[in-house]
Design a protein around this motif. Structure first.
Motif, short mmCIF file in Angstrom:
data_model
loop_
_atom_site.label_atom_id
_atom_site.label_comp_id
_atom_site.label_asym_id
_atom_site.label_seq_id
_atom_site.Cartn_x
_atom_site.Cartn_y
_atom_site.Cartn_z
N ALA A 76 -0.26 4.03 22.59
CA ALA A 76 -1.40 3.10 22.67
C ALA A 76 -1.91 3.04 24.09
N PHE A 77 -3.23 2.99 24.23
CA PHE A 77 -3.89 2.82 25.52
C PHE A 77 -4.69 1.53 25.49
N ASP A 78 -4.47 0.68 26.46
CA ASP A 78 -5.37 -0.44 26.73
C ASP A 78 -6.20 0.00 27.93
N VAL A 79 -7.48 0.26 27.69
CA VAL A 79 -8.38 0.74 28.73
C VAL A 79 -9.17 -0.45 29.27
N HIS A 80 -8.96 -0.76 30.53
CA HIS A 80 -9.65 -1.87 31.19
C HIS A 80 -10.76 -1.29 32.05
N VAL A 81 -11.98 -1.74 31.81
CA VAL A 81 -13.17 -1.20 32.47
C VAL A 81 -13.89 -2.33 33.19
N GLU A 82 -14.20 -2.11 34.45
CA GLU A 82 -14.90 -3.13 35.24
C GLU A 82 -16.29 -3.42 34.68
N ALA A 83 -17.01 -2.39 34.26
CA ALA A 83 -18.37 -2.59 33.75
C ALA A 83 -18.33 -3.46 32.50
N VAL A 127 -11.53 1.71 36.43
CA VAL A 127 -11.00 1.92 35.08
C VAL A 127 -9.48 2.05 35.20
N GLN A 128 -8.78 1.32 34.38
CA GLN A 128 -7.30 1.35 34.39
C GLN A 128 -6.82 1.48 32.96
N ILE A 129 -5.85 2.36 32.75
CA ILE A 129 -5.24 2.50 31.43
C ILE A 129 -3.80 2.02 31.52
N ASP A 130 -3.48 1.04 30.69
CA ASP A 130 -2.09 0.61 30.51
C ASP A 130 -1.62 1.29 29.22
N ALA A 131 -0.75 2.26 29.37
CA ALA A 131 -0.30 3.07 28.24
C ALA A 131 1.10 2.64 27.81
N THR A 132 1.32 2.63 26.51
CA THR A 132 2.64 2.35 25.96
C THR A 132 2.96 3.40 24.91
N ALA A 133 4.24 3.61 24.70
CA ALA A 133 4.68 4.55 23.66
C ALA A 133 5.89 3.96 22.96
N GLU A 134 5.96 4.17 21.68
CA GLU A 134 7.12 3.78 20.87
C GLU A 134 7.93 5.04 20.59
N HIS A 185 -5.22 15.04 24.63
CA HIS A 185 -5.44 14.46 23.31
C HIS A 185 -5.56 15.58 22.26
N SER A 186 -6.33 16.59 22.60
CA SER A 186 -6.53 17.71 21.68
C SER A 186 -5.24 18.49 21.43
N ALA A 187 -4.35 18.52 22.42
CA ALA A 187 -3.12 19.31 22.30
C ALA A 187 -2.03 18.60 21.49
N LEU A 188 -2.14 17.28 21.35
CA LEU A 188 -1.11 16.53 20.63
C LEU A 188 -1.37 16.54 19.13
N ARG A 189 -0.29 16.49 18.35
CA ARG A 189 -0.48 16.39 16.91
C ARG A 189 -1.13 15.03 16.61
N GLU A 190 -1.88 14.99 15.54
CA GLU A 190 -2.75 13.85 15.26
C GLU A 190 -2.00 12.52 15.22
N GLU A 191 -0.80 12.48 14.70
CA GLU A 191 -0.08 11.21 14.60
C GLU A 191 0.32 10.64 15.96
N LEU A 192 0.18 11.44 17.03
CA LEU A 192 0.47 10.95 18.37
C LEU A 192 -0.78 10.63 19.18
N HIS A 193 -1.95 10.74 18.55
CA HIS A 193 -3.17 10.34 19.25
C HIS A 193 -3.09 8.85 19.55
N ALA A 194 -3.49 8.48 20.74
CA ALA A 194 -3.39 7.09 21.18
C ALA A 194 -4.26 6.17 20.34
N ASP A 195 -3.72 5.00 20.04
CA ASP A 195 -4.49 3.90 19.48
C ASP A 195 -5.15 3.23 20.69
N ILE A 196 -6.48 3.31 20.78
CA ILE A 196 -7.19 2.93 22.01
C ILE A 196 -7.93 1.61 21.83
#
Length: 132
Positions: A86-93, A68-75, A114-125
């Motif tokens: 944003a998280f692009d989650v790449h899963v082998e399965a 499992v690999q996450i490519d994360a980006t932030a604006e 995720h729970s600690a961040l304010r909602e508008e900063l939750h990752a688009d997954i």
């Protein structure tokens, strides 16, 4: 006594060393001797979400996700504050779309960052299965 204790020191400039348990964590606002605080936060978020994704998979009966690999980006906004993640989650399965979406949603509820961040900063997954 607190559940988490750290000590952060800066001898000069904008670089800091945080003692976190037995580990030294280097953070530098100028990106010269370590990642800047925003980058460190995004990496921490991804490193929390990834094992949460595995737990979510296990809860869904998907024990063998493989790599499992996450490519994360932030604006950043004009003040250099994080505006979107944003998280692009790449899963082998090779999971079907419904299973992947369910695991991703479960992971959001498990990930402490995720729970600690304010909602508008939750990752688009986005999840991409059969990725490796």
């Amino acid at each position: 006594m607190a559940d988490i204790e750290t000590s952060t020191v800066s001898e000069e400039g904008y670089a800091c060393t945080s003692q976190v348990g037995e580990f030294d964590l280097q953070i530098d606002a100028t990106d010269e001797t370590g990642p800047n605080p925003n980058a460190a936060l995004i990496a921490t978020y991804a490193s929390c979400y990834l094992p949460a994704f595995r737990v979510g998979g296990s809860q869904r009966g998907e024990e063998e996700l493989g790599k499992v690999q996450i490519d994360a980006t932030a604006e950043l906004d004009d003040d250099d504050d994080i505006a979107a993640v944003a998280f692009d989650v790449h899963v082998e399965a090779d999971l079907d779309d419904e299973t992947a979406a369910d695991i991703a949603e479960r992971a959001e509820g498990i990930c402490h960052v995720h729970s600690a961040l304010r909602e508008e900063l939750h990752a688009d997954i986005s999840v991409y299965t059969g990725a490796f």
